[in-house]
Design an enzyme around this catalytic site. Structure first.
Site, PDB file in Angstrom:
ATOM      1  N   SER A  23       0.832  -1.213   0.000  1.00 30.65           N
ATOM      2  CA  SER A  23       0.000   0.000   0.000  1.00 30.65           C
ATOM      3  C   SER A  23       0.868   1.265   0.000  1.00 30.65           C
ATOM      4  O   SER A  23       0.369   2.370   0.124  1.00 30.65           O
ATOM      5  CB  SER A  23      -0.919   0.010   1.223  1.00 30.65           C
ATOM      6  OG  SER A  23      -0.174  -0.161   2.411  1.00 30.65           O
ATOM      7  N   ASN A 110      -2.217  -2.737  13.036  1.00 28.52           N
ATOM      8  CA  ASN A 110      -3.660  -2.492  12.948  1.00 28.52           C
ATOM      9  C   ASN A 110      -4.075  -1.245  13.725  1.00 28.52           C
ATOM     10  O   ASN A 110      -4.861  -0.426  13.239  1.00 28.52           O
ATOM     11  CB  ASN A 110      -4.434  -3.710  13.456  1.00 28.52           C
ATOM     12  CG  ASN A 110      -4.202  -4.923  12.583  1.00 28.52           C
ATOM     13  OD1 ASN A 110      -3.598  -4.807  11.516  1.00 28.52           O
ATOM     14  ND2 ASN A 110      -4.658  -6.084  13.029  1.00 28.52           N
ATOM     15  N   THR A 155     -38.731  28.652  -9.775  1.00 28.45           N
ATOM     16  CA  THR A 155     -39.102  27.291  -9.383  1.00 28.45           C
ATOM     17  C   THR A 155     -39.380  26.584 -10.701  1.00 28.45           C
ATOM     18  O   THR A 155     -39.839  27.223 -11.658  1.00 28.45           O
ATOM     19  CB  THR A 155     -40.363  27.236  -8.491  1.00 28.45           C
ATOM     20  OG1 THR A 155     -41.462  27.776  -9.225  1.00 28.45           O
ATOM     21  CG2 THR A 155     -40.185  28.030  -7.199  1.00 28.45           C
ATOM     22  N   HIS A 156     -39.059  25.315 -10.773  1.00 25.19           N
ATOM     23  CA  HIS A 156     -39.203  24.546 -12.030  1.00 25.19           C
ATOM     24  C   HIS A 156     -38.410  25.186 -13.170  1.00 25.19           C
ATOM     25  O   HIS A 156     -38.769  25.027 -14.335  1.00 25.19           O
ATOM     26  CB  HIS A 156     -40.675  24.406 -12.442  1.00 25.19           C
ATOM     27  CG  HIS A 156     -41.588  23.997 -11.337  1.00 25.19           C
ATOM     28  ND1 HIS A 156     -41.868  22.685 -11.035  1.00 25.19           N
ATOM     29  CD2 HIS A 156     -42.257  24.744 -10.412  1.00 25.19           C
ATOM     30  CE1 HIS A 156     -42.695  22.631  -9.993  1.00 25.19           C
ATOM     31  NE2 HIS A 156     -42.934  23.872  -9.596  1.00 25.19           N
ATOM     32  N   SER A 277     -12.596  26.811 -27.473  1.00 25.59           N
ATOM     33  CA  SER A 277     -12.813  25.592 -28.253  1.00 25.59           C
ATOM     34  C   SER A 277     -11.728  25.505 -29.313  1.00 25.59           C
ATOM     35  O   SER A 277     -11.264  26.531 -29.815  1.00 25.59           O
ATOM     36  CB  SER A 277     -14.193  25.651 -28.906  1.00 25.59           C
ATOM     37  OG  SER A 277     -14.223  24.858 -30.073  1.00 25.59           O
ATOM     38  N   LYS A 283     -16.228  30.509 -29.020  1.00 26.11           N
ATOM     39  CA  LYS A 283     -16.619  29.869 -27.759  1.00 26.11           C
ATOM     40  C   LYS A 283     -15.804  30.339 -26.555  1.00 26.11           C
ATOM     41  O   LYS A 283     -14.611  30.568 -26.639  1.00 26.11           O
ATOM     42  CB  LYS A 283     -16.475  28.348 -27.864  1.00 26.11           C
ATOM     43  CG  LYS A 283     -17.476  27.677 -28.773  1.00 26.11           C
ATOM     44  CD  LYS A 283     -18.905  27.716 -28.252  1.00 26.11           C
ATOM     45  CE  LYS A 283     -19.145  26.746 -27.114  1.00 26.11           C
ATOM     46  NZ  LYS A 283     -19.093  25.349 -27.517  1.00 26.11           N
ATOM     47  N   ASN A 285     -15.936  28.739 -22.762  1.00 30.16           N
ATOM     48  CA  ASN A 285     -16.629  27.663 -22.047  1.00 30.16           C
ATOM     49  C   ASN A 285     -16.361  27.686 -20.538  1.00 30.16           C
ATOM     50  O   ASN A 285     -15.238  27.938 -20.117  1.00 30.16           O
ATOM     51  CB  ASN A 285     -16.191  26.304 -22.603  1.00 30.16           C
ATOM     52  CG  ASN A 285     -16.592  26.123 -24.052  1.00 30.16           C
ATOM     53  OD1 ASN A 285     -17.603  26.663 -24.497  1.00 30.16           O
ATOM     54  ND2 ASN A 285     -15.786  25.388 -24.795  1.00 30.16           N
ATOM     55  N   GLU A 290     -17.989  22.982 -15.110  1.00 31.87           N
ATOM     56  CA  GLU A 290     -18.389  21.658 -15.615  1.00 31.87           C
ATOM     57  C   GLU A 290     -17.567  20.547 -14.952  1.00 31.87           C
ATOM     58  O   GLU A 290     -18.091  19.493 -14.596  1.00 31.87           O
ATOM     59  CB  GLU A 290     -18.205  21.601 -17.136  1.00 31.87           C
ATOM     60  CG  GLU A 290     -19.232  22.447 -17.869  1.00 31.87           C
ATOM     61  CD  GLU A 290     -18.897  22.619 -19.352  1.00 31.87           C
ATOM     62  OE1 GLU A 290     -18.344  21.697 -19.955  1.00 31.87           O
ATOM     63  OE2 GLU A 290     -19.200  23.698 -19.887  1.00 31.87           O
ATOM     64  N   TYR A 317      -9.727  -6.488  12.237  1.00 30.04           N
ATOM     65  CA  TYR A 317      -9.079  -6.014  11.016  1.00 30.04           C
ATOM     66  C   TYR A 317      -9.123  -7.074   9.913  1.00 30.04           C
ATOM     67  O   TYR A 317      -8.948  -8.270  10.169  1.00 30.04           O
ATOM     68  CB  TYR A 317      -7.613  -5.643  11.288  1.00 30.04           C
ATOM     69  CG  TYR A 317      -6.869  -5.203  10.034  1.00 30.04           C
ATOM     70  CD1 TYR A 317      -6.946  -3.896   9.582  1.00 30.04           C
ATOM     71  CD2 TYR A 317      -6.128  -6.120   9.280  1.00 30.04           C
ATOM     72  CE1 TYR A 317      -6.285  -3.500   8.424  1.00 30.04           C
ATOM     73  CE2 TYR A 317      -5.468  -5.729   8.122  1.00 30.04           C
ATOM     74  CZ  TYR A 317      -5.551  -4.416   7.696  1.00 30.04           C
ATOM     75  OH  TYR A 317      -4.911  -4.036   6.550  1.00 30.04           O
ATOM     76  N   GLN A 322      -7.531  -1.940   3.877  1.00 32.75           N
ATOM     77  CA  GLN A 322      -6.464  -1.158   3.248  1.00 32.75           C
ATOM     78  C   GLN A 322      -7.019  -0.301   2.097  1.00 32.75           C
ATOM     79  O   GLN A 322      -6.427   0.689   1.704  1.00 32.75           O
ATOM     80  CB  GLN A 322      -5.362  -2.101   2.743  1.00 32.75           C
ATOM     81  CG  GLN A 322      -4.196  -1.409   2.093  1.00 32.75           C
ATOM     82  CD  GLN A 322      -3.014  -2.355   1.905  1.00 32.75           C
ATOM     83  OE1 GLN A 322      -2.295  -2.641   2.842  1.00 32.75           O
ATOM     84  NE2 GLN A 322      -2.829  -2.834   0.698  1.00 32.75           N
ATOM     85  N   LYS A 325      -7.882   3.900   2.193  1.00 28.27           N
ATOM     86  CA  LYS A 325      -7.058   5.095   1.981  1.00 28.27           C
ATOM     87  C   LYS A 325      -7.201   5.706   0.597  1.00 28.27           C
ATOM     88  O   LYS A 325      -7.378   6.915   0.463  1.00 28.27           O
ATOM     89  CB  LYS A 325      -5.586   4.782   2.303  1.00 28.27           C
ATOM     90  CG  LYS A 325      -5.342   4.749   3.826  1.00 28.27           C
ATOM     91  CD  LYS A 325      -3.986   4.256   4.198  1.00 28.27           C
ATOM     92  CE  LYS A 325      -3.857   2.758   4.122  1.00 28.27           C
ATOM     93  NZ  LYS A 325      -4.773   1.987   4.986  1.00 28.27           N
TER      94      LYS A 325
HETATM   95  N1  ARG Z   1      -1.122  -1.399   5.050  1.00 29.71           N
HETATM   96  C1  ARG Z   1      -2.082  -1.907   5.981  1.00 29.71           C
HETATM   97  C2  ARG Z   1      -3.396  -1.131   5.818  1.00 29.71           C
HETATM   98  O1  ARG Z   1      -3.350  -0.075   5.292  1.00 29.71           O
HETATM   99  C3  ARG Z   1      -1.576  -1.761   7.372  1.00 29.71           C
HETATM  100  C4  ARG Z   1      -2.170  -2.704   8.349  1.00 29.71           C
HETATM  101  C5  ARG Z   1      -1.650  -4.063   8.103  1.00 29.71           C
HETATM  102  N2  ARG Z   1      -2.177  -4.990   9.033  1.00 29.71           N
HETATM  103  C6  ARG Z   1      -2.162  -6.317   8.795  1.00 29.71           C
HETATM  104  N3  ARG Z   1      -2.681  -7.055   9.722  1.00 29.71           N
HETATM  105  N4  ARG Z   1      -1.750  -6.819   7.670  1.00 29.71           N
HETATM  106  O2  ARG Z   1      -4.430  -1.591   6.183  1.00 29.71           O
END
Ligand code: ARG
Length: 458
Positions: A23, A110, A155-156, A277, A283, A285, A290, A317, A322, A325
């Protein structure tokens, strides 16, 4: 880089497994929080006598140096590492030898990762709140300049009643103030320390969790270790608060896009905040608006991803988590990017007041006031409503407005009408007579601006 958990394995990890499992590409942004969390943990380990004071001091020193080195660029984060926690601990051990290996006493990745995300997101909430406040400030200034700018309220998407542009902008201000309050609320619930939950069942060491909480600026500690490591409610809450911000920015964007069209021409965006454009030379824009409207979909997607990841995993956990994130960081980054572009776009746009006024003058938006005029002369509202409806039909027939319709035509529909009706349906008067709290009259606009400014100054 070596794994932390090699003891029971006989074979090297397959490259595909490491690439899939790792990760670091998205959690390396937590390096500062990871190190600060570890410094607090090591300090506590020393203070409680769980490790030698001298070793705790060495660890703190080592971690501080690693932080400096990453910040200065002299230490590069290894993208082959499993995650940021593994990298930092590995680096510490490489520098300190045996002493470095004591850092992870009474801790698991964890509870460590649960701590790091909370610390990162608390900081991000502060940054997003600051950006929201800037936008609210810009809206207050624009509202101040447009207290007299009459426009049709819809409205509408049909012209309905007269308001001012200030009143319209302050509606968005009210939404953004609620967004700000929601972020504050999310942060309050997020501000609980999970460290000390261990892998899932706490620890046998005599740790001092309150000490760590205080050092790291947490209001409280979580009281159930299973919950401490498996709770990602705070990510989901934040993603939903961010989704609402995007709903508001997206609605606002939709209006900007409409207002920029030749059909409306209520505003003109600054050249620096519009695009052209490649084929149509005429144009200009509203791409920023958007894109903001489009990017709302990304943030809603992040929220859906988080809800889906969390809904089916048994305590505590699981590696599924993971996935939290990338989703929450994407939502955070997207909102920040949108606000960075949106706020100056609003700040620099030109309000085409005459076009707004012309639109207001043509849509019979004072018809309610005309009916109210008859009510003022003693007619029941339903009769007044019917008479005014007939007048509008006459106007449409003759290509006139209520302002230009001769008094004889008024009298022909209802003999209660007198020439003072023209004053009663004057647009400025219609707006400024709406004195009830929350309306578009000047006193209410001033109160709305004052209330929003108080919120952003607090
Ligand atoms: N990279 C892991 C995560 O973001 C860290 C925790 C890892 N824990 C484990 N029991 N493998 O969740």
């Amino acid at each position: 880089m070596a794994q932390l958990w090699k003891g029971r394995f006989k074979k090297e990890l397959a490259k595909e497994t490491n690439d899939f499992n790792s990760s670091i590409k998205f959690d390396s942004r937590m390096f500062e929080e990871d190190i600060k969390g570890s410094i607090a943990h090591a300090t506590m380990l020393g203070a409680t006598g769980i490790i030698e004071k001298s070793e705790s001091e060495k660890i703190v020193q080592g971690l501080s140096e690693i932080l400096e080195d990453i910040k200065s660029g002299s230490l590069e984060i290894d993208m082959e590492a499993e995650d940021i926690h593994t990298f930092i601990e590995g680096e510490l051990t490489a520098r300190l030898g045996q002493t470095g290996k004591r850092l992870h006493t009474a801790r698991s990745r964890n509870d460590q990762v649960a701590l790091d995300i909370r610390m990162v997101l608390k900081k991000e909430i502060d940054e997003i709140s600051k950006k929201l406040k800037e936008l609210i400030g810009v809206l207050c200034n624009k509202a101040e300049e447009n207290k007299d700018t009459i426009m049709p309220g819809y409205t509408h998407l049909q012209r309905a009643q007269p308001i001012t542009f200030a009143h319209h902008l302050l509606a968005y201000c009210a939404m953004l103030c609620r967004d700000l309050d929601r972020l504050k609320d999310v942060k309050r619930r997020m501000n609980v320390l999970p460290l000390g939950s261990g892998a899932l069942a706490g620890t046998t060491y005599p740790i001092d969790r309150n000490m760590v909480a205080e050092v790291l600026g947490f209001d409280d500690i979580c009281l159930n270790s299973l919950d401490g490591v498996s709770d990602r409610d705070f990510c989901i809450e934040l993603a939903s608060a961010l989704s609402l911000i995007m709903v508001h920015l997206s609605r606002f964007s939709e209006e900007i896009i409409m207002w920029c069209s030749w059909e409306f021409k209520f505003v003109e965006l600054d050249d620096a905040f519009s695009t052209g454009s490649s084929i149509m030379p005429q144009k200009k824009n509203p791409d920023i608006a958007e894109l903001v409207r489009g990017k709302s979909g990304r943030v809603f997607g992040d929220l859906t991803a988080l809800l889906t990841v969390m809904k089916g995993i048994a305590l505590a956990y699981n590696k599924d988590m993971q996935e939290d994130k990338e989703a929450i960081f994407d939502a955070v980054d997207t909102v920040k990017m949108c606000l960075n572009a949106f706020t100056p776009m609003i700040d620099t746009m030109t309000v085409l007041k005459d076009n707004m006024h012309n639109a207001a003058a043509k849509g019979f938006i004072n018809a309610t006031d005309c009916a109210d005029y008859l009510v003022g002369k003693g007619l029941p509202f339903r009769d007044a409503y019917k008479a005014t409806g007939e007048l509008v039909a006459v106007c449409i027939d003759k290509g006139l407005t209520l302002e230009t319709l001769p008094i004889e035509e008024y009298k022909a529909v209802c003999d209660v009408f007198d020439s003072d009706v023209y004053t009663a349906i004057n647009l400025e008067k219609c707006v400024n007579d709406r004195i009830a709290v929350g309306g578009p009259a000047k006193a209410s606009i001033d109160a709305q601006i004052e209330s929003a400014r108080k919120i952003i100054e607090s």
